[in-house]
Design a protein around this motif. Sequence first.
Motif, PDB file in Angstrom:
ATOM      1  N   ILE A   1       0.836  -1.208   0.000  1.00  0.00           N
ATOM      2  CA  ILE A   1       0.000   0.000   0.000  1.00  0.00           C
ATOM      3  C   ILE A   1       0.867   1.253   0.000  1.00  0.00           C
ATOM      4  CG2 ILE A   1      -1.666   1.328   1.350  1.00  0.00           C
ATOM      5  CD1 ILE A   1      -2.861  -1.420   2.196  1.00  0.00           C
ATOM      6  N   ALA A   2       1.929   1.241   0.813  1.00  0.00           N
ATOM      7  CA  ALA A   2       2.834   2.396   0.874  1.00  0.00           C
ATOM      8  C   ALA A   2       3.531   2.631  -0.451  1.00  0.00           C
ATOM      9  CB  ALA A   2       3.867   2.189   1.992  1.00  0.00           C
ATOM     10  N   VAL A   3       4.004   1.565  -1.081  1.00  0.00           N
ATOM     11  CA  VAL A   3       4.655   1.711  -2.390  1.00  0.00           C
ATOM     12  C   VAL A   3       3.650   2.245  -3.408  1.00  0.00           C
ATOM     13  CG1 VAL A   3       5.662   0.402  -4.313  1.00  0.00           C
ATOM     14  CG2 VAL A   3       6.446  -0.020  -1.998  1.00  0.00           C
ATOM     15  N   GLY A   4       2.426   1.738  -3.370  1.00  0.00           N
ATOM     16  CA  GLY A   4       1.390   2.245  -4.266  1.00  0.00           C
ATOM     17  C   GLY A   4       1.110   3.725  -4.045  1.00  0.00           C
ATOM     18  N   ALA A   5       1.119   4.154  -2.781  1.00  0.00           N
ATOM     19  CA  ALA A   5       0.874   5.571  -2.484  1.00  0.00           C
ATOM     20  C   ALA A   5       2.033   6.444  -2.954  1.00  0.00           C
ATOM     21  CB  ALA A   5       0.654   5.742  -0.977  1.00  0.00           C
ATOM     22  N   VAL A   6       3.253   5.946  -2.786  1.00  0.00           N
ATOM     23  CA  VAL A   6       4.432   6.720  -3.199  1.00  0.00           C
ATOM     24  C   VAL A   6       4.516   6.824  -4.724  1.00  0.00           C
ATOM     25  CG1 VAL A   6       6.962   6.686  -3.251  1.00  0.00           C
ATOM     26  CG2 VAL A   6       5.761   6.256  -1.108  1.00  0.00           C
ATOM     27  N   LEU A   7       4.233   5.727  -5.412  1.00  0.00           N
ATOM     28  CA  LEU A   7       4.363   5.713  -6.861  1.00  0.00           C
ATOM     29  C   LEU A   7       3.176   6.316  -7.603  1.00  0.00           C
ATOM     30  CD1 LEU A   7       5.930   2.193  -7.487  1.00  0.00           C
ATOM     31  CD2 LEU A   7       7.052   4.429  -7.533  1.00  0.00           C
ATOM     32  N   GLY A   8       2.073   6.462  -6.914  1.00  0.00           N
ATOM     33  CA  GLY A   8       1.028   6.963  -7.741  1.00  0.00           C
ATOM     34  C   GLY A   8      -0.195   7.436  -7.150  1.00  0.00           C
TER      35      GLY A   8
END
Length: 149
Positions: free
Chosen positions: A142-149
């Motif tokens: 979820i964090a990677v998804g928030a950071v990337l997009g």
Amino acid sequence: EKISWPLVFAVFVDAAVDGLLVGLAFTASVGTGWCMSIATCIEMGFLGLSFCASIRNMTTSKLKQCVFVLGPSLVLALAGILGDIIGTAMKSNPELFVGFISFAIVALIFLVTQELLAEARETAGDSISVNICLFVGMLVGIAVGAVLG
């Protein structure tokens, strides 16, 4: 030499589905596409290691080993291109595009939870560390998804 064709078929199908989903994800949004690409790289890395070991035990022919091991990578790339083409074509019909993406996401979540959670439960029993790792992994995703997009 005895090739396990069901294993080969399963790995090729998995690569095709993963590639299709990555292509569709990039069509939806670049950040989502990168998130799916990273997750697929991790998943296919582990799958590739175990698949290579299995193929190496099945045949001594270097040519067969190369074909079987390189095949899923090519299938994944071609399916990714196909996913992007299909996604781009469906963008003109938003209802169809959203329906296709939704189905793909639900199928992916079902397969992951159905297979991985059942395997984790069977392997680790009622270990709390398995549950913690699962939720930490989801949080990182979820964090990677928030950071990337």
